[in-house]
Design an enzyme around this catalytic site. Structure first.
Site, mmCIF file in Angstrom:
data_model
loop_
_atom_site.group_PDB
_atom_site.id
_atom_site.type_symbol
_atom_site.label_atom_id
_atom_site.label_comp_id
_atom_site.label_asym_id
_atom_site.label_seq_id
_atom_site.Cartn_x
_atom_site.Cartn_y
_atom_site.Cartn_z
ATOM 1 N N ARG A 64 0.844 -1.191 0.000
ATOM 2 C CA ARG A 64 0.000 0.000 0.000
ATOM 3 C C ARG A 64 0.884 1.247 0.000
ATOM 4 O O ARG A 64 1.873 1.308 0.739
ATOM 5 C CB ARG A 64 -0.913 0.044 1.236
ATOM 6 C CG ARG A 64 -2.186 -0.786 1.093
ATOM 7 C CD ARG A 64 -3.133 -0.214 0.027
ATOM 8 N NE ARG A 64 -4.332 -0.997 -0.189
ATOM 9 C CZ ARG A 64 -4.477 -1.974 -1.102
ATOM 10 N NH1 ARG A 64 -3.469 -2.311 -1.889
ATOM 11 N NH2 ARG A 64 -5.630 -2.593 -1.243
ATOM 12 N N GLU A 74 -3.243 7.572 -5.925
ATOM 13 C CA GLU A 74 -3.271 6.816 -7.184
ATOM 14 C C GLU A 74 -4.350 7.375 -8.092
ATOM 15 O O GLU A 74 -5.486 7.541 -7.640
ATOM 16 C CB GLU A 74 -3.531 5.332 -6.895
ATOM 17 C CG GLU A 74 -2.341 4.688 -6.195
ATOM 18 C CD GLU A 74 -2.503 3.193 -5.939
ATOM 19 O OE1 GLU A 74 -3.488 2.604 -6.416
ATOM 20 O OE2 GLU A 74 -1.644 2.633 -5.259
ATOM 21 N N HIS A 106 -0.372 -0.274 -9.979
ATOM 22 C CA HIS A 106 -1.126 -1.144 -9.066
ATOM 23 C C HIS A 106 -1.569 -2.431 -9.785
ATOM 24 O O HIS A 106 -2.760 -2.723 -9.901
ATOM 25 C CB HIS A 106 -2.331 -0.407 -8.484
ATOM 26 C CG HIS A 106 -2.801 -0.990 -7.190
ATOM 27 N ND1 HIS A 106 -3.280 -0.229 -6.157
ATOM 28 C CD2 HIS A 106 -2.883 -2.272 -6.748
ATOM 29 C CE1 HIS A 106 -3.642 -1.004 -5.144
ATOM 30 N NE2 HIS A 106 -3.408 -2.259 -5.479
HETATM 31 N N1 LIG Z 1 -0.418 -4.518 -5.103
HETATM 32 C C1 LIG Z 1 -1.538 -5.221 -5.111
HETATM 33 O O1 LIG Z 1 -2.232 -5.304 -6.123
HETATM 34 C C2 LIG Z 1 -1.957 -5.951 -3.888
HETATM 35 C C3 LIG Z 1 -1.645 -5.450 -2.651
HETATM 36 N N2 LIG Z 1 -2.056 -6.095 -1.508
HETATM 37 C C4 LIG Z 1 -1.651 -5.512 -0.226
HETATM 38 O O2 LIG Z 1 -0.546 -6.287 0.305
HETATM 39 C C5 LIG Z 1 -0.503 -6.147 1.721
HETATM 40 C C6 LIG Z 1 -0.346 -7.507 2.384
HETATM 41 O O3 LIG Z 1 -1.477 -8.316 2.094
HETATM 42 P P1 LIG Z 1 -1.650 -9.760 2.772
HETATM 43 O O4 LIG Z 1 -0.328 -10.450 2.823
HETATM 44 O O5 LIG Z 1 -2.793 -10.414 2.091
HETATM 45 O O6 LIG Z 1 -2.076 -9.320 4.246
HETATM 46 P P2 LIG Z 1 -1.982 -10.173 5.580
HETATM 47 O O7 LIG Z 1 -2.970 -9.608 6.515
HETATM 48 O O8 LIG Z 1 -2.033 -11.631 5.273
HETATM 49 O O9 LIG Z 1 -0.497 -9.814 6.121
HETATM 50 C C7 LIG Z 1 -0.145 -8.579 6.685
HETATM 51 C C8 LIG Z 1 0.980 -8.862 7.692
HETATM 52 O O10 LIG Z 1 1.474 -7.610 8.164
HETATM 53 C C9 LIG Z 1 1.796 -7.790 9.549
HETATM 54 N N3 LIG Z 1 1.829 -6.485 10.211
HETATM 55 C C10 LIG Z 1 0.790 -5.763 10.680
HETATM 56 N N4 LIG Z 1 1.262 -4.622 11.250
HETATM 57 C C11 LIG Z 1 2.619 -4.658 11.132
HETATM 58 C C12 LIG Z 1 3.656 -3.777 11.528
HETATM 59 N N5 LIG Z 1 3.391 -2.642 12.188
HETATM 60 N N6 LIG Z 1 4.942 -4.101 11.215
HETATM 61 C C13 LIG Z 1 5.227 -5.260 10.559
HETATM 62 N N7 LIG Z 1 4.275 -6.154 10.192
HETATM 63 C C14 LIG Z 1 2.985 -5.844 10.463
HETATM 64 C C15 LIG Z 1 0.688 -8.685 10.087
HETATM 65 O O11 LIG Z 1 1.099 -9.338 11.274
HETATM 66 C C16 LIG Z 1 0.491 -9.642 8.930
HETATM 67 O O12 LIG Z 1 1.266 -10.818 9.115
HETATM 68 C C17 LIG Z 1 -1.789 -5.414 2.110
HETATM 69 O O13 LIG Z 1 -1.479 -4.055 2.289
HETATM 70 C C18 LIG Z 1 -2.687 -5.583 0.891
HETATM 71 O O14 LIG Z 1 -3.633 -4.567 0.789
HETATM 72 C C19 LIG Z 1 -2.748 -7.270 -1.566
HETATM 73 C C20 LIG Z 1 -3.079 -7.822 -2.787
HETATM 74 C C21 LIG Z 1 -2.713 -7.200 -4.042
HETATM 75 O O1 LIG Z 2 -8.162 -5.575 -7.243
HETATM 76 C C1 LIG Z 2 -7.043 -5.123 -7.486
HETATM 77 O O2 LIG Z 2 -6.523 -5.123 -8.604
HETATM 78 C C2 LIG Z 2 -6.224 -4.516 -6.321
HETATM 79 C C3 LIG Z 2 -5.793 -5.584 -5.361
HETATM 80 C C4 LIG Z 2 -5.360 -5.025 -4.062
HETATM 81 O O3 LIG Z 2 -4.624 -4.086 -3.956
HETATM 82 C C5 LIG Z 2 -5.861 -5.686 -2.856
HETATM 83 O O4 LIG Z 2 -6.550 -6.704 -3.005
HETATM 84 O O5 LIG Z 2 -5.584 -5.218 -1.734
#
Ligand SMILES: NC(=O)C1=CN([C@@H]2O[C@H](COP(=O)(O)OP(=O)(O)OC[C@H]3O[C@@H](n4cnc5c(N)ncnc54)[C@H](O)[C@@H]3O)[C@@H](O)[C@H]2O)C=CC1
Ligand SMILES: O=C(O)CCC(=O)C(=O)O
Length: 524
Positions: free
Chosen positions: A229, A258, A276
């Site tokens: 993010r 964005e 993204h």
């Molecule tokens: N670029 C894209 O298109 C996508 C981006 N994302 C983003 O990726 C990120 C991670 O997603 P997931 O792995 O599914 O989430 P998740 O919830 O499985 O993992 C997040 C991790 O961050 C840790 N965390 C929370 N606060 C923290 C801190 N202060 N310091 C260090 N670690 C901390 C948590 O303990 C957890 O293990 C999210 O921000 C999500 O929105 C997800 C999917 C696609």
């Molecule tokens: O739907 C998408 O392409 C964005 C995915 C994403 O950033 C999320 O799932 O957190």
């Protein structure tokens, strides 16, 4: 017959489970095209383009469920939907692999200068010496945030011969061992990593996590990646580190705003970017569409859904009986999670008095959701809390007791961390409200509301005045204050509720007061 409005470009194959049902009619139109029939739809299926606002919801009085074919629900006003009793579901795992692979693609592109070399060759140049890269093998990868995506990135890094160093304050030793990584402090990761990639949610704690102070702790020549993010790496703070060459290169899939417009970071040759695209693969889009379509079908057939991110559909009757305890339990969970900001293995909840006769499963789930809320990226509520706790290796259990400590009802939560246990007890008093009556060994009495400040100190004369002075000097008004001690002159605590949150500078001043041992902010 149920009518479903599919208002964004959803993968057609993914809609198959819905198309098979004779009870369902699918209408594929955007919201403005469907303006005159919005009131007829039972379900709405979106990606990120449709903005599901309060205004839109007010035009859809028949709506029962909203499905987001993806993870982030930033485009949906979940609170407004919840208030209207509309279930919101998403697809939490469907794009994990794509996001992890995109991170890896960005890493390879970054250290081998692929985007820059591509532009050069397309400009009819042949300048091989300008694009000498770095091997990944043998390098140290720092992963900040080790949830679904972070752990998938680690697997791929190990296959490339990299050493993985993880910082995630909520990761338990057991889970880390299972996943074959070692846990470090943030400073250790910053100091040793050749490449740092962030995979946390954007929260108060992670906003600007890689800002000026922490960027200065990184190795000279470090590479940074953000496919999570925008804002976890502070974009403004990054600029001088790129100008002086401390940071060798940056890969960004996400931005504070964005699209980023004419952002100064875009002028650096060693900053590579994508719009993204983490979840933009055929597979991820098919996965998320199928998952959401199956869940909508389940829901419309009256079966329980597994990836709802808002409130469960409780009957009005049950909800009325449990709601006071439901809110108290959630607040106790939130306070405990922030107070015990270390890895936790087990939550044990004990019910006594009138609350023990109710549907405690829902109350426990509410407590669990409150506990997980400060720790996870996605929205967590009573429906998905148990699943998320399991994923994180946190077990929980309910007990019943006759010990009400003199109250008509009492909920007691004990949190078991690695080397520490914490107990909090609360009661709900009709027409008075929620009270916390026991906190980490102290008998106390405070309302779990708003901006709370916990101070542990030695029981000496003048402590209250010293704390009051620091807060007064910084224009922070104290709404209420409760004190507790175990014995005269021994360990004592204060719990204050403040009219506004306090910043790090005030926290520092409070910590500097002689005889104060611990200061913690607790937001409810
Ligand atoms: N670029 C894209 O298109 C996508 C981006 N994302 C983003 O990726 C990120 C991670 O997603 P997931 O792995 O599914 O989430 P998740 O919830 O499985 O993992 C997040 C991790 O961050 C840790 N965390 C929370 N606060 C923290 C801190 N202060 N310091 C260090 N670690 C901390 C948590 O303990 C957890 O293990 C999210 O921000 C999500 O929105 C997800 C999917 C696609
Ligand atoms: O739907 C998408 O392409 C964005 C995915 C994403 O950033 C999320 O799932 O957190």
């Amino acid at each position: 017959m149920f009518r479903i409005l599919v208002s964004d470009a959803i993968n057609e194959e993914g809609l198959a489970p819905l198309r098979k049902s004779e009870q369902i009619e699918i209408v594929q139109k955007n919201v403005s095209e469907a303006e005159n029939e919005l009131h007829e739809f039972d379900a709405l299926l979106v990606r990120s383009a449709t903005k599901v606002t309060e205004e839109l919801l007010s035009k859809m009085p028949n709506l029962k469920i909203i499905g987001r074919a993806g993870v982030g629900v930033d485009n949906i006003d979940v609170e407004a939907a919840t208030k209207r009793g509309i279930v919101v579901i998403n697809a939490p795992n469907g794009n994990t692999i794509s996001a992890a692979e995109h991170t890896f693609a960005m890493m390879a592109a970054l250290v081998r200068h692929i985007p820059q070399a591509h532009i050069s060759v397309k400009s009819r140049e042949w300048n091989r010496s300008a694009f000498v890269g770095m091997e990944l093998k043998g390098k140290h990868l720092g992963i900040i945030g080790f949830g679904r995506i972070g752990s998938e990135v680690a697997k791929r890094a190990r296959a490339f011969g990299m050493t993985v160093h993880v910082y995630d304050p909520f990761l338990t030793k057991e889970r880390a061992e299972k996943l074959g990584v070692s846990i470090h402090t943030l400073d250790e990761v910053l100091a040793c990593a050749d490449i740092i990639t962030v995979h946390t949610p954007l929260t108060k704690e992670t906003k600007g996590l890689l800002g000026e102070k922490n960027l200065a702790k990184t190795k000279k020549g470090v590479y940074l990646i953000n496919c999570a993010r925008g804002g976890i790496i502070d974009e403004k703070a990054l600029i001088p580190f790129l100008q002086n060459g401390h940071v060798a290169g940056v890969a960004l899939d996400v931005f504070e705003q964005e699209p980023p417009g004419d952002h100064p970071l875009l002028s650096f040759d060693n900053v590579i970017v994508t719009p993204h695209l983490g979840a933009s693969t055929v597979e991820a889009q098919l996965n998320v569409a199928t998952q959401v379509a199956e869940e909508i079908l389940q829901f419309l057939e009256g079966k329980p859904v597994t990836s709802s991110i808002n409130l469960p559909a409780l009957s009005k009757d049950v909800y009325e009986k449990i709601q006071a305890f439901y809110h108290l339990a959630k607040k106790m969970g939130m306070i405990a999670s922030q107070y015990m900001n270390i890895p936790v293995q087990e939550l044990s909840v004990t019910y006594a008095g009138t609350v023990a006769d109710l549907e405690t499963t829902y109350i426990t789930r509410s407590l669990l959701a409150g506990f997980l809320r400060p720790r996870v990226a996605s929205t967590v509520n009573e429906v998905n809390a148990a699943m998320i706790a399991k994923e994180r290796g946190i077990t929980y259990g309910e007990k019943f007791s006759d010990e009400t400590h003199g109250y008509a009802n009492c909920i007691s939560l004990t949190v078991h961390g690695e080397n520490r246990t914490f107990t909090i007890k609360g009661t709900h008093i009709p027409n008075y409200g929620d009270r916390i009556v026991h906190f980490d060994g102290f008998t106390i009495d405070f309302a779990p509301e708003g901006h709370l400040l916990y101070i542990q100190h030695q029981d000496r004369p003048g402590m209250i005045g010293k704390v009051g002075n620091v807060l007064g000097e910084h224009q922070v008004n104290i709404a209420t204050m409760q004190v507790g001690r175990q014995e005269a002159g021994g360990r004592a605590i204060m719990l204050l509720s403040l009219d506004k949150p306090i910043d790090d500078a005030v926290m520092q001043k409070l910590t500097e007061i002689e005889d104060i041992d611990t200061v913690k902010r607790l937001e409810v």
